[in-house]
Design a protein around this motif. Sequence first.
Motif, short mmCIF file in Angstrom:
data_model
loop_
_atom_site.label_atom_id
_atom_site.label_comp_id
_atom_site.label_asym_id
_atom_site.label_seq_id
_atom_site.Cartn_x
_atom_site.Cartn_y
_atom_site.Cartn_z
N ASP A 1 2.79 7.46 1.00
CA ASP A 1 2.22 8.51 1.85
C ASP A 1 1.21 7.93 2.83
OD1 ASP A 1 1.99 11.05 2.80
OD2 ASP A 1 0.87 11.86 1.10
N GLY A 2 1.40 6.65 3.16
CA GLY A 2 0.49 6.01 4.11
C GLY A 2 0.62 6.55 5.52
N ASN A 3 1.69 7.32 5.78
CA ASN A 3 1.81 7.98 7.09
C ASN A 3 0.97 9.25 7.15
OD1 ASN A 3 3.66 9.02 5.15
ND2 ASN A 3 4.75 10.10 6.77
N SER A 4 0.30 9.59 6.05
CA SER A 4 -0.68 10.68 6.04
C SER A 4 -2.09 10.14 5.85
CB SER A 4 -0.36 11.69 4.93
OG SER A 4 0.74 12.49 5.27
N LEU A 5 -2.24 9.21 4.89
CA LEU A 5 -3.53 8.58 4.64
C LEU A 5 -3.29 7.16 4.15
CD1 LEU A 5 -6.63 8.66 4.38
CD2 LEU A 5 -6.31 9.48 2.03
N GLY A 6 -3.69 6.20 4.96
CA GLY A 6 -3.53 4.80 4.58
C GLY A 6 -4.47 4.40 3.46
N ARG A 7 -4.13 3.32 2.77
CA ARG A 7 -4.95 2.82 1.68
C ARG A 7 -6.19 2.11 2.22
NH1 ARG A 7 -1.05 -0.76 -1.69
NH2 ARG A 7 -3.07 -1.52 -2.43
N PRO A 8 -7.27 2.04 1.41
CA PRO A 8 -8.51 1.42 1.89
C PRO A 8 -8.47 -0.11 1.85
CG PRO A 8 -8.81 2.28 -0.32
CD PRO A 8 -7.43 2.70 0.10
N PRO A 9 -8.79 -0.77 2.95
CA PRO A 9 -8.91 -2.23 2.93
C PRO A 9 -10.14 -2.66 2.14
CG PRO A 9 -8.56 -1.40 5.17
CD PRO A 9 -8.88 -0.22 4.32
N LEU A 10 -10.02 -3.76 1.43
CA LEU A 10 -11.17 -4.31 0.72
C LEU A 10 -12.31 -4.66 1.68
CD1 LEU A 10 -9.20 -6.65 -1.72
CD2 LEU A 10 -10.56 -4.66 -2.39
N ALA A 11 -11.94 -5.11 2.86
CA ALA A 11 -12.97 -5.48 3.85
C ALA A 11 -13.81 -4.28 4.26
CB ALA A 11 -12.32 -6.11 5.07
N THR A 12 -13.21 -3.09 4.27
CA THR A 12 -13.97 -1.89 4.63
C THR A 12 -15.05 -1.61 3.60
OG1 THR A 12 -12.04 -0.98 5.76
CG2 THR A 12 -13.78 0.56 5.16
N ARG A 13 -14.69 -1.77 2.33
CA ARG A 13 -15.70 -1.57 1.28
C ARG A 13 -16.87 -2.53 1.48
NH1 ARG A 13 -13.47 -1.71 -4.70
NH2 ARG A 13 -13.10 -3.91 -4.19
N ARG A 14 -16.58 -3.78 1.77
CA ARG A 14 -17.66 -4.75 1.98
C ARG A 14 -18.50 -4.39 3.20
NH1 ARG A 14 -13.37 -8.38 0.64
NH2 ARG A 14 -13.03 -8.84 2.85
N ARG A 15 -17.81 -3.99 4.28
CA ARG A 15 -18.53 -3.65 5.50
C ARG A 15 -19.42 -2.43 5.33
NH1 ARG A 15 -16.79 -4.72 10.55
NH2 ARG A 15 -18.72 -3.64 11.14
N LEU A 16 -18.95 -1.45 4.58
CA LEU A 16 -19.76 -0.24 4.38
C LEU A 16 -21.00 -0.55 3.55
CD1 LEU A 16 -16.99 2.45 3.85
CD2 LEU A 16 -18.52 2.21 5.82
N LEU A 17 -20.85 -1.41 2.54
CA LEU A 17 -22.01 -1.82 1.77
C LEU A 17 -23.02 -2.56 2.66
CD1 LEU A 17 -20.34 -2.99 -1.56
CD2 LEU A 17 -21.87 -1.02 -1.25
#
Length: 407
Positions: free
Chosen positions: A36-52
């Motif tokens: 269902d990535g055409n509705s909501l893609g999975r979270p990249p690990l890099a995004t988690r690091r960047r948000l922290l």
Amino acid sequence: MIVDDVRRLDEHDPLAAFASRFVEPGERDRVVAYLDGNSLGRPPLATRRRLLELVDEQWGGRLIRAWSEGWMELPTTIGDQLASAALGAVPGQTIIADSTTVCLYKALRAAVAMRPDRGEILTDRHNFPTDGYVVDGVAEQLGLTVRRIDSDPASGVTVEQVAAQLSSRTSAVLLSHVAYRSAFIADMAAITEITHDSGALVVWDLCHSVGCIPILLDDHDVDFAVGCTYKYLNAGPGAPAFLYIRAEHQDGFVPAVPGWMGHADPFAMQPTYSPGHGIRRALSGTPPITGLIGVQEGVGLVEEAGIDRIRAKAVALTELVTALVDDWLVPLGAGLGSPRDASVRGGHVTVTHPEAADISRRLIDEGVIIDYRPPDGIRIGLSPLTTSFTRTWAAMEVFRDVLAGER
């Protein structure tokens, strides 16, 4: 084809390593395959690091000073990065701002304002619902007429259908590049050309194509384009959308939602609005920095993988699913609701069935995450950066068993 053939596809997949750069579902989630990535893609690990990092160092450490240390430029710098990686556009024409709906509203209002002597908007009856709502809202506000093309939901709008409805009264045409139900790819180049020949402007909805298939906005002389970032760009739920405004239209772009961030001098705090220069005038309110970080990381992965390689894998995945639909599901009462020709099929495959709503619930219960689109569509979304061939095969086995009553 047998399962060993599918394993070999994964072994020779140049994008296979990208899957390890995304957060995996936990054990309790029992996911066989996420389709269902055409509705909501999975979270990249890099995004988690960047948000922290954002919370701890920029927001937490630099506080409000971070606005003058890079935050203010993010809507345009990420917009340019997206334009280069996936839109086929030169810098200065793309900005990350607002939701898809708001961006569509801004683009359509601007397009019809540039054709004040014309009174009609042309669209497709089977566009995604929000597109239709925006068209109706703009038409009601401005006293315009709406003409709708009755495209085939199993395919999509064609050049001939658009040509038959265009007239000297048409101010703007709003269409989806990839149909959200069937994944049919509209002929952007030809439709844009005939729209211009009629004297109208075109607004393209790229939600189901950006990050999945190559787009050539500049080459095709597109006027306006809008798209979300939380599907194939994996930017996160509710991440801000993007708005493309062709350079030649920017001086004439009148913001439908004027805001302080689109002002020529936001911090002058002037009582009257004066539009900013270029694409920045399309901004309204304060940019959502947390969401922009997700867009930046998602676009970076697409840029690294290369849109042509992404498209090649999308074709291979949808070809596999189409073959298995024919071999396994059609004999059990299902149908194919997407084009058979891969050249006009996007990144998902729709399976039709009279009991699609119930089947969708059963598939999700069995760990195959798909989505249902009324009245009878089950969409299998195949995100090339996160979807393997073997997981797709396993999911289709579950689909077959559910239809056969074995689960």
